[in-house]
Design a protein around this motif. Sequence first.
Motif, PDB file in Angstrom:
ATOM      1  N   ILE A  19       0.866  -1.153   0.016  1.00  0.00           N
ATOM      2  CA  ILE A  19      -0.016  -0.019  -0.075  1.00  0.00           C
ATOM      3  C   ILE A  19       0.869   1.250  -0.007  1.00  0.00           C
ATOM      4  O   ILE A  19       1.641   1.217   0.863  1.00  0.00           O
ATOM      5  CB  ILE A  19      -1.002   0.188   1.228  1.00  0.00           C
ATOM      6  N   SER A  20       0.770   2.060  -0.684  1.00  0.00           N
ATOM      7  CA  SER A  20       1.510   3.127  -1.205  1.00  0.00           C
ATOM      8  C   SER A  20       1.291   4.453  -0.168  1.00  0.00           C
ATOM      9  O   SER A  20       0.498   4.414   0.706  1.00  0.00           O
ATOM     10  CB  SER A  20       1.341   4.191  -2.379  1.00  0.00           C
ATOM     11  N   ARG A  21       2.379   5.136   0.123  1.00  0.00           N
ATOM     12  CA  ARG A  21       2.179   6.305   1.068  1.00  0.00           C
ATOM     13  C   ARG A  21       1.127   7.122   0.789  1.00  0.00           C
ATOM     14  O   ARG A  21       0.444   7.470   1.663  1.00  0.00           O
ATOM     15  CB  ARG A  21       3.621   6.876   1.109  1.00  0.00           C
ATOM     16  N   MET A  86      -3.075  -4.692   9.910  1.00  0.00           N
ATOM     17  CA  MET A  86      -2.004  -4.787   8.925  1.00  0.00           C
ATOM     18  C   MET A  86      -0.618  -4.275   9.775  1.00  0.00           C
ATOM     19  O   MET A  86      -0.804  -3.569  10.828  1.00  0.00           O
ATOM     20  CB  MET A  86      -2.190  -3.720   7.819  1.00  0.00           C
ATOM     21  N   HIS A  87       0.483  -4.671   9.481  1.00  0.00           N
ATOM     22  CA  HIS A  87       1.627  -4.283   9.668  1.00  0.00           C
ATOM     23  C   HIS A  87       2.850  -4.449   8.662  1.00  0.00           C
ATOM     24  O   HIS A  87       2.641  -5.300   7.731  1.00  0.00           O
ATOM     25  CB  HIS A  87       1.988  -4.777  11.392  1.00  0.00           C
ATOM     26  N   PRO A  88       3.809  -3.850   8.909  1.00  0.00           N
ATOM     27  CA  PRO A  88       5.057  -4.030   8.002  1.00  0.00           C
ATOM     28  C   PRO A  88       5.333  -5.295   7.826  1.00  0.00           C
ATOM     29  O   PRO A  88       5.444  -6.011   9.001  1.00  0.00           O
ATOM     30  CB  PRO A  88       6.020  -2.976   8.430  1.00  0.00           C
ATOM     31  N   ARG A  89       5.658  -6.021   6.857  1.00  0.00           N
ATOM     32  CA  ARG A  89       6.157  -7.327   6.519  1.00  0.00           C
ATOM     33  C   ARG A  89       5.112  -8.391   7.325  1.00  0.00           C
ATOM     34  O   ARG A  89       5.639  -9.321   7.934  1.00  0.00           O
ATOM     35  CB  ARG A  89       7.724  -7.408   7.117  1.00  0.00           C
ATOM     36  N   GLY A  90       3.987  -8.124   7.165  1.00  0.00           N
ATOM     37  CA  GLY A  90       3.003  -9.104   7.834  1.00  0.00           C
ATOM     38  C   GLY A  90       2.615 -10.116   6.743  1.00  0.00           C
ATOM     39  O   GLY A  90       3.314 -10.327   5.772  1.00  0.00           O
ATOM     40  N   GLY A  91       1.535 -10.707   7.016  1.00  0.00           N
ATOM     41  CA  GLY A  91       0.658 -11.588   5.776  1.00  0.00           C
ATOM     42  C   GLY A  91       1.263 -13.009   6.277  1.00  0.00           C
ATOM     43  O   GLY A  91       2.161 -13.449   6.863  1.00  0.00           O
ATOM     44  N   GLY A  92       0.724 -13.922   5.175  1.00  0.00           N
ATOM     45  CA  GLY A  92       1.275 -15.265   5.434  1.00  0.00           C
ATOM     46  C   GLY A  92       0.517 -16.050   6.278  1.00  0.00           C
ATOM     47  O   GLY A  92      -0.593 -15.490   6.564  1.00  0.00           O
ATOM     48  N   GLU A 185       0.819 -10.027   2.474  1.00  0.00           N
ATOM     49  CA  GLU A 185       2.047  -9.063   2.828  1.00  0.00           C
ATOM     50  C   GLU A 185       1.829  -8.282   4.007  1.00  0.00           C
ATOM     51  O   GLU A 185       2.553  -7.420   4.674  1.00  0.00           O
ATOM     52  CB  GLU A 185       2.291  -8.172   1.416  1.00  0.00           C
ATOM     53  N   LEU A 186       0.463  -8.006   4.520  1.00  0.00           N
ATOM     54  CA  LEU A 186       0.272  -7.064   5.469  1.00  0.00           C
ATOM     55  C   LEU A 186      -0.475  -7.713   6.779  1.00  0.00           C
ATOM     56  O   LEU A 186      -0.127  -7.035   7.687  1.00  0.00           O
ATOM     57  CB  LEU A 186      -0.916  -6.092   4.699  1.00  0.00           C
ATOM     58  N   VAL A 187      -1.392  -8.582   6.487  1.00  0.00           N
ATOM     59  CA  VAL A 187      -2.187  -9.057   7.699  1.00  0.00           C
ATOM     60  C   VAL A 187      -1.586  -9.284   9.007  1.00  0.00           C
ATOM     61  O   VAL A 187      -0.325  -9.824   9.150  1.00  0.00           O
ATOM     62  CB  VAL A 187      -3.198 -10.049   7.445  1.00  0.00           C
ATOM     63  N   ASN A 188      -1.994  -8.735   9.884  1.00  0.00           N
ATOM     64  CA  ASN A 188      -1.384  -8.715  11.404  1.00  0.00           C
ATOM     65  C   ASN A 188      -2.160  -9.819  12.305  1.00  0.00           C
ATOM     66  O   ASN A 188      -3.124  -9.410  12.914  1.00  0.00           O
ATOM     67  CB  ASN A 188      -1.674  -7.379  12.007  1.00  0.00           C
ATOM     68  N   TRP A 189      -1.634 -10.887  12.133  1.00  0.00           N
ATOM     69  CA  TRP A 189      -2.302 -12.015  13.095  1.00  0.00           C
ATOM     70  C   TRP A 189      -2.459 -11.655  14.574  1.00  0.00           C
ATOM     71  O   TRP A 189      -3.139 -12.150  15.379  1.00  0.00           O
ATOM     72  CB  TRP A 189      -1.841 -13.390  12.771  1.00  0.00           C
ATOM     73  N   GLU A 190      -1.539 -10.959  14.767  1.00  0.00           N
ATOM     74  CA  GLU A 190      -1.286 -10.584  16.368  1.00  0.00           C
ATOM     75  C   GLU A 190      -2.821 -10.005  17.034  1.00  0.00           C
ATOM     76  O   GLU A 190      -3.083 -10.236  18.092  1.00  0.00           O
ATOM     77  CB  GLU A 190      -0.086 -10.015  16.839  1.00  0.00           C
ATOM     78  N   THR A 191      -3.121  -8.899  16.107  1.00  0.00           N
ATOM     79  CA  THR A 191      -4.147  -8.419  16.323  1.00  0.00           C
ATOM     80  C   THR A 191      -5.389  -9.377  16.773  1.00  0.00           C
ATOM     81  O   THR A 191      -6.164  -9.267  17.558  1.00  0.00           O
ATOM     82  CB  THR A 191      -4.803  -7.262  15.281  1.00  0.00           C
ATOM     83  N   ALA A 192      -5.669 -10.428  15.895  1.00  0.00           N
ATOM     84  CA  ALA A 192      -6.753 -11.327  15.873  1.00  0.00           C
ATOM     85  C   ALA A 192      -6.327 -12.225  17.193  1.00  0.00           C
ATOM     86  O   ALA A 192      -7.266 -12.493  17.939  1.00  0.00           O
ATOM     87  CB  ALA A 192      -6.929 -12.247  14.777  1.00  0.00           C
ATOM     88  N   ASN A 193      -4.941 -12.434  17.343  1.00  0.00           N
ATOM     89  CA  ASN A 193      -4.753 -13.263  18.602  1.00  0.00           C
ATOM     90  C   ASN A 193      -5.027 -12.645  20.110  1.00  0.00           C
ATOM     91  O   ASN A 193      -5.548 -13.243  20.785  1.00  0.00           O
ATOM     92  CB  ASN A 193      -3.049 -13.357  18.446  1.00  0.00           C
ATOM     93  N   ARG A 194      -4.838 -11.068  19.974  1.00  0.00           N
ATOM     94  CA  ARG A 194      -5.172 -10.482  21.338  1.00  0.00           C
ATOM     95  C   ARG A 194      -6.573 -10.474  21.599  1.00  0.00           C
ATOM     96  O   ARG A 194      -7.111 -10.710  22.610  1.00  0.00           O
ATOM     97  CB  ARG A 194      -4.485  -9.037  21.180  1.00  0.00           C
TER      98      ARG A 194
END
Length: 224
Positions: A19-21, A86-92, A185-194
């Motif tokens: 996602i661009s600036r 999302m977070h930088p270098r997330g996803g997978g 590339e982005l999804v932040n699984w830790e948000t769901a885990n919390r």
Amino acid sequence: MNIDAPAMPYNFVDLEPAISRDTLVFHFLRHQRVCFDRLVAMVRGTELEPLDLVELIRVTERNPAQHALYRYAAEVYNHNLYWNSMHPRGGGPATGLIGEQLRERFGSHERFVREFTDTASAHFGSGWAWLVWRAGTLEILTTSNAGTPLVRGDVPLLALDLWEHAYYLDHQNRRSAYVTAFLDELVNWETANRALAELGVGSETRAARARVPAEPLSGGLRMP
Ligand SMILES: [Fe+2]
């Protein structure tokens, strides 16, 4: 006011190239921030002022005369969760408790990806794609415009903005490419885990495992 001003959990350039600036700057300042400013103007000095954001959404959704305010409040909430989804270098593939729950519900990461991508891509017009906790399991759903699953009794775990302003500069009309970038590339699984941890999901399973004697080195029943 009992509602915090929106904040980005990373810098505007940090999600590039997915996602661009420019997309994040426009999105944050000209969409979410505008909704927040209008919300503040409508709430200040009224009996709604002591409410927090979730309370405000639930109260205004029930009153058709307050639906303009509901839409601004829901958009502030939805975007807050979106930034944190999302977070930088997330996803997978998902990790931790959400990974276990996704495999239990969908069978595999690949099946989850297919279902989430198909659902988000097929949604007509503006709205949101969600991963929610409902009645003890995970569900994928979409809402239209500013709609939020909070008012259905679901617990939102992850949010993906499907309005064109979220992806048009980067992907034009190719929404599925944007959904793929989010998942890969982005999804932040830790948000769901919390969120699952706050709900106590998994604690019963862990307690049950702790009560079961250790598995013998060979033979014997395997734990599920
Ligand atoms: Fe948006």
